[in-house]
Scaffold this motif. Structure first.
Motif, short mmCIF file in Angstrom:
data_model
loop_
_atom_site.label_atom_id
_atom_site.label_comp_id
_atom_site.label_asym_id
_atom_site.label_seq_id
_atom_site.Cartn_x
_atom_site.Cartn_y
_atom_site.Cartn_z
N THR A 66 0.85 -1.19 0.00
CA THR A 66 0.00 0.00 0.00
C THR A 66 0.88 1.24 0.00
O THR A 66 1.99 1.23 0.54
CB THR A 66 -0.93 0.03 1.23
OG1 THR A 66 -0.15 -0.18 2.42
CG2 THR A 66 -2.01 -1.02 1.15
N ASP A 72 -3.63 0.86 -3.13
CA ASP A 72 -2.84 -0.33 -3.46
C ASP A 72 -1.57 0.06 -4.19
O ASP A 72 -1.58 0.91 -5.09
CB ASP A 72 -3.65 -1.28 -4.35
CG ASP A 72 -4.71 -2.03 -3.59
OD1 ASP A 72 -4.67 -2.01 -2.35
OD2 ASP A 72 -5.58 -2.65 -4.24
N GLU A 74 0.53 -1.36 -6.80
CA GLU A 74 0.27 -2.42 -7.78
C GLU A 74 1.42 -3.41 -7.88
O GLU A 74 1.20 -4.62 -7.99
CB GLU A 74 -0.03 -1.80 -9.15
CG GLU A 74 -1.33 -1.01 -9.18
CD GLU A 74 -1.65 -0.50 -10.58
OE1 GLU A 74 -0.90 -0.82 -11.53
OE2 GLU A 74 -2.67 0.20 -10.73
N VAL A 77 1.36 -5.63 -4.69
CA VAL A 77 0.23 -6.56 -4.72
C VAL A 77 0.50 -7.69 -5.70
O VAL A 77 0.22 -8.86 -5.42
CB VAL A 77 -1.07 -5.82 -5.07
CG1 VAL A 77 -2.21 -6.81 -5.32
CG2 VAL A 77 -1.46 -4.84 -3.95
#
Length: 218
Positions: A66, A72, A74, A77
């Protein structure tokens, strides 16, 4: 031998078992664990678990997922999903040499501190105790080097899935990575520039370990 020392601390039958287990993750591309510190319990979640009573090898992935605003990240993640998929696939194949994996993923982002500093604090937290994780999994170069420095001398393996800076090479016998060094990318870029006939080159690079390393080899 450092790998043998890690294997003994984790209760793994042999150093070869541990090496094979971790190498399987590199090539394959619930019940809450007792948390070792409040810092970790706020940021870490079990993402892949095994049946109760199974003596699984614990892996802890420390990633910036984060941004400071809470959105988020990216890249982070995507790395988390890739690691989770690899561990799940390994467990679906009965693990390695009879040992399956338990995976915790910790978010080093969304903090007033830098992701690298946050990653180092999490690494210190989750490795406290008589039986540290089999390995700490990391992402980018800055976070990877910070994690390695935080656990240096503890016989804890750190494995990065994406750190490419030449600074990672030879930094510590227990610092491994899956992605090749940017030294290779620098050689390829220099070859293309020479073939293009360019006489002068201006390098614009990110001001971090990744950007500095790649621009240096170029």
């Amino acid at each position: 031998m450092v790998i043998a020392r890690i294997a003994r601390r984790l209760g793994v039958g042999s150093a070869a078992t541990l090496v094979c287990a971790l190498a399987s993750l590199a090539g394959s591309c619930a019940v809450e664990l007792p948390e070792r510190a409040m810092f970790a319990s706020e940021r870490c979640k079990v993402r892949v678990d095994t049946a109760a009573g199974v003596d699984a090898l614990e892996l802890v992935a420390i990633l910036s997922m984060t941004t400071a605003s809470g959105a988020d990240d990216e890249a982070g993640v995507a790395r988390a999903r890739a690691i989770e998929m690899a561990v799940s696939n390994a467990n679906d194949r009965q693990g390695v040499l009879g040992r399956t994996f338990r995976l915790r993923i910790c978010d080093a982002g969304n903090t007033t501190a830098s992701p690298a500093l946050s990653a180092a604090e999490i690494a210190q937290s989750v490795t406290t105790g008589p039986r540290p994780p089999a390995a700490l999994l990391s992402g980018g170069t800055d976070e990877t080097l910070a994690i390695q420095a935080a656990v240096q001398g503890q016989d804890v393996l750190v494995m990065s899935i994406s750190a490419t800076s030449p600074d990672v090479t030879g930094a510590d016998p227990l610092l491994w990575r899956v992605a090749p060094s940017d030294r290779n990318q620098g050689l390829a870029l220099s070859y293309l520039l020479q073939k293009s006939g360019a006489k002068k080159v201006v390098v614009l690079a990110r001001a971090n370990s990744y950007g500095d390393g790649l621009s240096a080899v170029l």
